[in-house]
Design a protein around this motif. Structure first.
Motif, mmCIF file in Angstrom:
data_model
loop_
_atom_site.group_PDB
_atom_site.id
_atom_site.type_symbol
_atom_site.label_atom_id
_atom_site.label_comp_id
_atom_site.label_asym_id
_atom_site.label_seq_id
_atom_site.Cartn_x
_atom_site.Cartn_y
_atom_site.Cartn_z
ATOM 1 N N TYR A 222 0.632 -1.223 0.014
ATOM 2 C CA TYR A 222 -0.075 -0.112 0.054
ATOM 3 C C TYR A 222 0.737 1.441 -0.021
ATOM 4 C CZ TYR A 222 -3.870 -3.219 0.896
ATOM 5 O OH TYR A 222 -4.812 -4.187 0.883
ATOM 6 N N GLU A 223 2.162 1.309 0.606
ATOM 7 C CA GLU A 223 2.935 2.462 0.534
ATOM 8 C C GLU A 223 4.381 1.889 0.214
ATOM 9 O OE1 GLU A 223 2.016 5.280 0.555
ATOM 10 O OE2 GLU A 223 0.084 5.547 1.839
ATOM 11 N N LYS A 224 5.182 2.846 0.012
ATOM 12 C CA LYS A 224 6.770 2.475 -0.226
ATOM 13 C C LYS A 224 7.267 2.121 1.229
ATOM 14 C CE LYS A 224 7.389 5.054 -4.191
ATOM 15 N NZ LYS A 224 8.172 6.205 -5.235
ATOM 16 N N GLU A 225 7.065 2.488 2.359
ATOM 17 C CA GLU A 225 7.490 2.485 3.539
ATOM 18 C C GLU A 225 6.703 1.621 4.278
ATOM 19 O OE1 GLU A 225 9.268 5.767 5.428
ATOM 20 O OE2 GLU A 225 9.828 6.831 3.433
ATOM 21 N N HIS A 226 7.137 0.929 5.214
ATOM 22 C CA HIS A 226 6.325 -0.161 6.255
ATOM 23 C C HIS A 226 6.016 0.757 7.648
ATOM 24 C CE1 HIS A 226 6.568 -2.564 2.850
ATOM 25 N NE2 HIS A 226 7.719 -2.919 3.111
ATOM 26 N N ALA A 227 5.035 0.572 8.362
ATOM 27 C CA ALA A 227 4.881 1.105 9.634
ATOM 28 C C ALA A 227 5.841 0.219 10.549
ATOM 29 C CB ALA A 227 3.419 0.643 9.915
ATOM 30 N N GLY A 228 6.393 1.090 11.531
ATOM 31 C CA GLY A 228 7.207 0.410 12.547
ATOM 32 C C GLY A 228 6.479 0.480 13.936
ATOM 33 N N LYS A 229 7.179 0.149 14.996
ATOM 34 C CA LYS A 229 6.536 0.040 16.313
ATOM 35 C C LYS A 229 5.814 1.433 16.840
ATOM 36 C CE LYS A 229 8.029 -1.026 21.151
ATOM 37 N NZ LYS A 229 9.035 -1.229 22.106
ATOM 38 N N GLU A 230 6.260 2.371 16.259
ATOM 39 C CA GLU A 230 5.776 3.688 16.671
ATOM 40 C C GLU A 230 4.538 3.670 15.930
ATOM 41 O OE1 GLU A 230 6.554 8.611 16.087
ATOM 42 O OE2 GLU A 230 8.272 6.953 15.847
ATOM 43 N N GLU A 231 4.477 3.257 14.882
ATOM 44 C CA GLU A 231 3.016 3.527 13.983
ATOM 45 C C GLU A 231 2.047 2.583 14.583
ATOM 46 O OE1 GLU A 231 6.054 5.831 11.996
ATOM 47 O OE2 GLU A 231 6.245 3.559 12.215
ATOM 48 N N TRP A 232 2.642 1.251 14.891
ATOM 49 C CA TRP A 232 1.673 0.323 15.331
ATOM 50 C C TRP A 232 1.169 0.888 16.741
ATOM 51 C CZ3 TRP A 232 3.045 -5.648 14.870
ATOM 52 C CH2 TRP A 232 3.493 -5.914 13.623
ATOM 53 N N SER A 233 1.852 1.477 17.458
ATOM 54 C CA SER A 233 1.262 1.966 18.932
ATOM 55 C C SER A 233 0.266 3.027 18.521
ATOM 56 C CB SER A 233 2.588 2.398 19.635
ATOM 57 O OG SER A 233 1.899 3.003 21.116
ATOM 58 N N TRP A 234 0.527 4.125 17.693
ATOM 59 C CA TRP A 234 -0.271 5.251 17.226
ATOM 60 C C TRP A 234 -1.613 4.526 16.669
ATOM 61 C CZ3 TRP A 234 -2.252 6.571 12.192
ATOM 62 C CH2 TRP A 234 -2.519 7.950 12.442
ATOM 63 N N LEU A 235 -1.635 3.590 16.250
ATOM 64 C CA LEU A 235 -2.867 2.837 15.656
ATOM 65 C C LEU A 235 -3.640 2.582 16.681
ATOM 66 C CD1 LEU A 235 -4.729 2.044 13.249
ATOM 67 C CD2 LEU A 235 -3.269 -0.295 13.453
ATOM 68 N N LEU A 236 -3.132 1.962 17.803
ATOM 69 C CA LEU A 236 -3.900 1.727 19.074
ATOM 70 C C LEU A 236 -4.361 2.764 19.673
ATOM 71 C CD1 LEU A 236 -2.009 -1.321 20.561
ATOM 72 C CD2 LEU A 236 -4.464 -1.639 19.234
#
Length: 363
Positions: free
Chosen positions: A95-109
């Protein structure tokens, strides 16, 4: 018994077994412990910066409709789903060129559990009704997105003092375990009294690269008394072997609505496949439904699902473009508002059946 009679008996037994097998096929049942008794699962695209806030007002058309003095409850399951953060990173490959990391996973929650929005807003709608002594017979259920630990990602982040690298399965599993534990901890502290958490949704719509990982995740989710859900696209890798992968409930996407070149026979084909593999079905549309040609395609789903027994027998998921139900419910055109009422009537009728099953189980 002579050889011929024995052969005839064996052939007859084989025919009988084939007949019984064919007639034993069934969809993921309309009300089933496999899906934690979710009958109608709404896909609420939430989390990314590009999504609606999902306030109580925005969620209301998904929760119930008012018919004079009568309140019809609608969706009994809410999948808060997301595949990218709206800032250039994805939660599933492609879906994007870059992949979500721990920070983005936590932000989703963070987004899922934000006060006044999403899950809390859903709870608020139901709390408001409860104060008027209007309550569904069964609590509404929530399913949370589990991001895909994308193979070979090197920059996900630190966990227990160690940088995780997704070129190995153990790191991928540990990231998912961390996310599940964090989500469960947040839920336990959220004070959500009108809804229950049913489990997690594998956001990748195919099982590529997860042959041994997905079963491990599934086992961990079940150890937490939760369910694991999946909605593969048509002909996705692994869509017929979802049970072997470890999922508790799976729904088949027909992918018919989106391409006018796909014949209506796709609906029948997808339903037959789903029934053969004990899957639920996904109803699909987006706001192109305002166009007569696409409105007709949605009506084809409804007619096909009725003909194939889906509406009466199967658990269903609903893709509506991210906010279609919301837009149809308050549309300026009466024809579109009527379409919302048509969908709402179908869901309300299915919910009445689910309530009847619930009453039987409690006897």
């Amino acid at each position: 018994m002579g050889i011929r009679k024995i052969k005839a008996a064996l052939i007859g037994m084989g025919v009988l077994l084939q007949f019984l097998s064919a007639h034993a096929q069934q969809y993921l049942p309309l009300a089933s412990p496999q899906a934690d008794y979710i009958t109608d699962l709404a896909l609420i695209y939430q989390g990314g910066a590009h999504r609606p806030d999902w306030t109580a007002e925005q969620l209301t058309p998904y929760v119930y409709r008012q018919q004079g003095k009568k309140t019809d409850f609608l969706f009994d399951g809410f999948l808060f789903i997301e595949f990218k953060n709206g800032k250039g990173k994805d939660y599933s490959i492609g879906y994007e060129k870059e992949h979500a990391g721990k920070e983005e996973w936590s932000w989703l929650l963070d987004r899922n559990f934000e006060q006044g929005k999403a899950i809390h807003a859903l709870n608020d709608v139901l709390s408001g009704l409860a104060k008027k002594r209007i309550k569904p017979l069964r609590k509404r259920k929530v399913v949370l997105t589990l991001p895909e630990p994308i193979y070979d990602q090197k920059d996900w982040g630190m966990l227990d003092g160690k940088m995780l690298s997704f070129d190995n399965e153990e790191s991928r599993f540990l990231a998912c375990k961390w996310y599940i534990d964090d989500a469960l901890d947040r839920w336990s502290k959220a004070g959500l009294d009108q809804v229950e958490l049913s489990g997690f949704y594998w956001v990748a719509e195919q099982s590529t690269g997860g042959k041994t990982l997905i079963p491990r995740i599934a086992e961990y989710i079940r150890s937490k008394k939760m369910k694991f859900y999946w909605i593969p696209y048509w002909k996705a890798e692994g869509h017929g072997s979802w049970k072997a992968a470890g999922f508790d409930a799976a729904y088949q996407q027909p992918n018919h609505f989106f391409d006018e070149h796909i014949p209506d026979s796709r609906i029948d084909e997808a339903c037959d496949f789903a029934k053969q593999h004990e899957m639920g079905m996904e109803l699909e549309f987006d706001m192109r439904v305002e166009q007569p040609a696409f409105e007709k395609r949605l009506i084809t789903y409804i007619g096909g699902f009725q003909k194939k027994g889906v509406l009466d027998e199967a658990a269903m998921a609903y893709y509506e473009g991210g906010n279609g139900i919301m837009k149809l419910s308050g549309h300026k055109e009466a024809r579109m508002r009527e379409l919302y009422q048509k969908l709402a009537a179908i869901i309300a009728g299915r919910q009445q059946k689910a309530d009847a099953y619930y009453k039987q189980r409690r006897r």
